[in-house]
Design a protein around this motif. Structure first.
Motif, PDB file in Angstrom:
ATOM      1  N   GLY A 200       0.814  -1.214   0.000  1.00  0.00           N
ATOM      2  CA  GLY A 200       0.000   0.000   0.000  1.00  0.00           C
ATOM      3  C   GLY A 200       0.843   1.257   0.000  1.00  0.00           C
ATOM      4  N   ALA A 201       1.872   1.290   0.846  1.00  0.00           N
ATOM      5  CA  ALA A 201       2.743   2.468   0.908  1.00  0.00           C
ATOM      6  C   ALA A 201       3.526   2.636  -0.389  1.00  0.00           C
ATOM      7  CB  ALA A 201       3.699   2.341   2.093  1.00  0.00           C
ATOM      8  N   PHE A 202       4.051   1.528  -0.921  1.00  0.00           N
ATOM      9  CA  PHE A 202       4.789   1.604  -2.187  1.00  0.00           C
ATOM     10  C   PHE A 202       3.882   2.087  -3.315  1.00  0.00           C
ATOM     11  CE2 PHE A 202       6.018  -0.385  -6.223  1.00  0.00           C
ATOM     12  CZ  PHE A 202       7.296   0.147  -6.375  1.00  0.00           C
ATOM     13  N   GLY A 203       2.661   1.560  -3.354  1.00  0.00           N
ATOM     14  CA  GLY A 203       1.714   1.984  -4.385  1.00  0.00           C
ATOM     15  C   GLY A 203       1.372   3.461  -4.270  1.00  0.00           C
ATOM     16  N   GLY A 204       1.230   3.950  -3.048  1.00  0.00           N
ATOM     17  CA  GLY A 204       0.949   5.362  -2.850  1.00  0.00           C
ATOM     18  C   GLY A 204       2.089   6.247  -3.330  1.00  0.00           C
ATOM     19  N   LEU A 205       3.312   5.864  -2.996  1.00  0.00           N
ATOM     20  CA  LEU A 205       4.478   6.631  -3.447  1.00  0.00           C
ATOM     21  C   LEU A 205       4.601   6.607  -4.966  1.00  0.00           C
ATOM     22  CD1 LEU A 205       7.094   5.483  -0.760  1.00  0.00           C
ATOM     23  CD2 LEU A 205       6.026   7.747  -0.958  1.00  0.00           C
ATOM     24  N   ALA A 253      -2.404   2.263   4.617  1.00  0.00           N
ATOM     25  CA  ALA A 253      -1.084   2.794   4.286  1.00  0.00           C
ATOM     26  C   ALA A 253      -1.137   3.638   3.012  1.00  0.00           C
ATOM     27  CB  ALA A 253      -0.090   1.641   4.119  1.00  0.00           C
ATOM     28  N   PHE A 254      -1.894   3.177   2.026  1.00  0.00           N
ATOM     29  CA  PHE A 254      -2.045   3.928   0.777  1.00  0.00           C
ATOM     30  C   PHE A 254      -2.664   5.294   1.046  1.00  0.00           C
ATOM     31  CE2 PHE A 254      -4.750   5.079  -2.869  1.00  0.00           C
ATOM     32  CZ  PHE A 254      -3.818   5.095  -3.892  1.00  0.00           C
ATOM     33  N   GLY A 255      -3.725   5.328   1.847  1.00  0.00           N
ATOM     34  CA  GLY A 255      -4.376   6.592   2.171  1.00  0.00           C
ATOM     35  C   GLY A 255      -3.475   7.530   2.943  1.00  0.00           C
ATOM     36  N   ALA A 256      -2.646   6.971   3.833  1.00  0.00           N
ATOM     37  CA  ALA A 256      -1.731   7.795   4.619  1.00  0.00           C
ATOM     38  C   ALA A 256      -0.676   8.457   3.735  1.00  0.00           C
ATOM     39  CB  ALA A 256      -1.056   6.946   5.701  1.00  0.00           C
ATOM     40  N   VAL A 257      -0.298   7.770   2.657  1.00  0.00           N
ATOM     41  CA  VAL A 257       0.726   8.303   1.761  1.00  0.00           C
ATOM     42  C   VAL A 257       0.143   9.332   0.785  1.00  0.00           C
ATOM     43  CG1 VAL A 257       2.325   7.728  -0.109  1.00  0.00           C
ATOM     44  CG2 VAL A 257       2.230   6.296   1.931  1.00  0.00           C
ATOM     45  N   VAL A 258      -0.970   9.004   0.148  1.00  0.00           N
ATOM     46  CA  VAL A 258      -1.496   9.893  -0.896  1.00  0.00           C
ATOM     47  C   VAL A 258      -2.257  11.089  -0.319  1.00  0.00           C
ATOM     48  CG1 VAL A 258      -1.635   8.001  -2.544  1.00  0.00           C
ATOM     49  CG2 VAL A 258      -3.663   8.596  -1.208  1.00  0.00           C
ATOM     50  N   ARG A 259      -2.801  10.952   0.914  1.00  0.00           N
ATOM     51  CA  ARG A 259      -3.461  12.077   1.607  1.00  0.00           C
ATOM     52  C   ARG A 259      -4.478  12.797   0.728  1.00  0.00           C
ATOM     53  NH1 ARG A 259      -2.217  12.938   7.210  1.00  0.00           N
ATOM     54  NH2 ARG A 259      -0.349  11.675   7.578  1.00  0.00           N
ATOM     55  N   GLY A 260      -5.411  12.051   0.155  1.00  0.00           N
ATOM     56  CA  GLY A 260      -6.471  12.673  -0.639  1.00  0.00           C
ATOM     57  C   GLY A 260      -6.083  13.000  -2.065  1.00  0.00           C
ATOM     58  N   ALA A 261      -4.872  12.630  -2.490  1.00  0.00           N
ATOM     59  CA  ALA A 261      -4.420  12.959  -3.838  1.00  0.00           C
ATOM     60  C   ALA A 261      -4.998  12.030  -4.898  1.00  0.00           C
ATOM     61  CB  ALA A 261      -2.889  12.907  -3.910  1.00  0.00           C
ATOM     62  N   CYS A 262      -5.723  10.993  -4.477  1.00  0.00           N
ATOM     63  CA  CYS A 262      -6.336  10.062  -5.431  1.00  0.00           C
ATOM     64  C   CYS A 262      -7.849  10.212  -5.340  1.00  0.00           C
ATOM     65  CB  CYS A 262      -5.916   8.629  -5.133  1.00  0.00           C
ATOM     66  SG  CYS A 262      -6.559   7.412  -6.306  1.00  0.00           S
ATOM     67  N   ALA A 263      -8.421  10.992  -6.235  1.00  0.00           N
ATOM     68  CA  ALA A 263      -9.860  11.271  -6.191  1.00  0.00           C
ATOM     69  C   ALA A 263     -10.689  10.012  -6.390  1.00  0.00           C
ATOM     70  CB  ALA A 263     -10.219  12.299  -7.261  1.00  0.00           C
TER      71      ALA A 263
END
Length: 393
Positions: A200-205, A253-263
Motif C-alpha cells: 500500500g505504501a509503495f503503491g501510494g508513493l 497505508a495507501f491513504g496515509a501516503v497519498v493524503r487525498g491525492a487520489c480522487a
C-alpha cells in the motif's frame, strides 16, 4: 433472463428516486435485501449459479471495501480529533466482543464456548452503508459524522483478525493445519499487515511520482488503485498471510501516503462502490435471508436484539467515559452500530472451516442479524439523525 431484466429495470427505477428515499425510513440496503427475498419467493433465483456468484461477489466486495474504506480515513482529522473514534475502536471493540461472548454463553447454552466466541466476534463489525443516512446528514454536527465515519471505516478491518482467531479456535481439531490453528491464525494476522502496509505504501508513493511526472490521469489511477487492492490480497495469500487483512492495512497505508491525492478513492465509493454493495445485499436477500429467517429461533433473536439494543450501546458508552462526549452523543453513537455486509461476509469467509451443523447455525444467525439490523437501523437512521441534529444544533 427474466430475473436479470427485473433487476436491471429495478435499478433504473430506484436511481430515479434514490435521493428522495434517502430522507425516509427506506434505505438502499433494506430495498435490495427485500428485492432479493422477493426474487427468491417468486422462484426466480437460479440456486447453484447464485450461490457461486454470492461467494465471488462476497470476496470481491470485501477486498475492495476493506481497502477503500481504510484509504478514505481522514488521517489529519483522526490525528487532531481522535478521542472519540479511537476510544470506540480500541476500547469499544474488545468490550463488544466480551459482552457478546457472555451474552451468547447465557442465551445459547448448548453451544460450545469457542463457537459462541466466534459469533460474538462476527457481530462486532459495523456497516457504514446502513448508517449512510446519518453520516451524510448535514444536520448532524461534522465532528460526530467524522467520528462515525472513521469508526465504521476501520471497525471491520480491526475486527477481522479477531474473527479469524475465533474461527481458528472453533474449527474441528482434525482440520487443523500443520502447526495448529493458533500458529496458522497468528501467521495470517501478522504476515497480512506486513504485506499490506508494504504494498500500500509503495503503491501510494508510485502514484504520487506518476502524478508529479504527469504520467497518469484520474481514470488510470482508478484502475491502478483497484489493482493495488488485488495485489495486497494475492501477495498476502502467496506468503501464507490473510489477504483480507492485507487489503485493509494496504488501504490504510495507501491513504496515509497519498493524503487525498487520489480522487478515485472517494468517487468510486460514492458511485460504483454503492452498486457493488447493493449487489451484495441483493444476493444475500436472494440466497441466504429466506432460509436464515425460517430457522430463526427465540434464543437467536434474543441474542441479536441484546447485541443491538444493549451490548453495543453499553460498550460505546463505557469506551467514551472520560471524553467530552455528552450522554446524548454516547447513546447516539451506541445505537448507530448497524450490522451489515461485514458481518455477513465474515461469516461466509469462515463457515467452510467449521463442522457442517455449526457452520449452518453460525451463518444463519449472522444473516438474521444483518436483515434485522437493516430494518431497525434503516427505519431509525433518518428521523433520529434529524432529531439529534436539532438537539445538538
Amino acid at each position: 433472463m427474466t430475473p436479470y431484466l427485473l433487476i436491471a429495470a429495478f435499478l433504473v427505477l430506484f436511481s430515479t428516486v434514490a435521493k428522495r428515499l434517502s430522507s425516509t425510513i427506506l434505505t438502499a440496503p433494506m430495498v435490495f435485501l427485500g428485492l432479493g427475498v422477493a426474487l427468491n419467493l417468486g422462484g426466480l433465483v437460479p440456486e447453484a449459479a447464485t450461490e457461486r456468484a454470492l461467494h465471488v461477489m462476497a470476496e470481491i466486495t470485501l477486498i475492495v471495501l476493506l481497502f477503500l474504506d481504510a484509504a478514505r480515513v481522514d488521517h489529519d482529522g483522526l490525528k487532531h480529533h481522535s478521542a472519540w473514534p479511537v476510544r470506540m475502536l480500541v476500547i469499544g471493540i474488545p468490550l463488544c466482543f466480551a459482552f457478546g461472548w457472555v451474552a451468547g454463553w447465557l442465551l445459547l447454552p448448548g453451544w460450545p464456548l469457542a463457537m459462541v466466541a466466534l459469533i460474538a466476534a462476527i457481530l462486532v463489525p459495523t456497516d457504514a452503508a446502513l448508517g449512510d443516512a446519518v453520516i451524510s446528514n448535514r444536520d448532524v454536527p461534522e465532528r460526530h459524522r467524522r467520528a462515525l465515519t472513521v469508526e465504521s471505516g476501520l471497525n471491520d478491518g480491526l475486527a477481522l483478525p479477531l474473527v479469524l482467531m475465533m474461527a481458528a479456535f472453533a474449527a474441528p481439531a482434525g482440520a487443523a493445519p500443520e502447526g495448529g490453528w493458533t500458529i496458522f491464525a497468528a501467521r495470517q494476522v501478522l504476515l497480512g499487515p506486513l504485506v499490506g502496509v508494504s504494498i500500500g505504501a509503495f503503491g501510494g508513493l508510485l502514484l504520487l511520482k506518476a502524478q508529479a511526472a504527469r504520467a497518469t490521469d484520474d481514470v488510470h489511477e482508478g484502475i491502478g488503485t483497484l489493482a493495488l487492492a488485488a495485489c495486497c490480497y494475492l501477495a498476502a495469500g502467496a506468503v501464507g498471510g490473510n489477504g483480507f487483512v492485507a487489503a485493509f492495512t494496504g488501504g490504510f497505508a495507501f491513504g496515509a501516503v497519498v493524503r487525498g491525492a487520489c480522487a478515485f478513492v472517494y468517487e468510486f465509493t460514492e458511485s460504483e462502490g454503492k452498486l457493488l454493495s447493493w449487489g451484495a445485499f441483493l444476493l444475500l436477500g436472494a440466497v441466504l435471508v429466506p432460509e436464515a429467517a425460517s430457522s430463526l429461533t427465540l434464543p437467536h433473536l434474543a441474542l441479536i436484539l441484546v447485541s443491538l439494543f444493549i451490548l453495543r450501546p453499553v460498550a460505546i458508552w463505557l469506551s467514551l467515559t472520560g471524553t467530552d462526549a455528552d450522554p446524548l452523543t454516547r447513546g447516539f453513537f451506541g445505537w448507530f452500530g448497524p450490522r451489515g455486509l461485514a458481518t455477513a461476509l465474515f461469516a461466509l469467509l469462515v463457515v467452510d472451516d467449521l463442522q457442517a451443523d455449526w457452520a449452518e447455525a453460525v451463518l444463519n444467525l449472522a444473516i438474521n442479524a444483518v436483515w434485522i439490523s437493516a430494518l431497525l437501523h434503516g427505519m431509525t437512521a433518518a428521523p433520529l439523525a434529524r432529531w439529534f441534529g436539532r438537539q445538538t444544533g
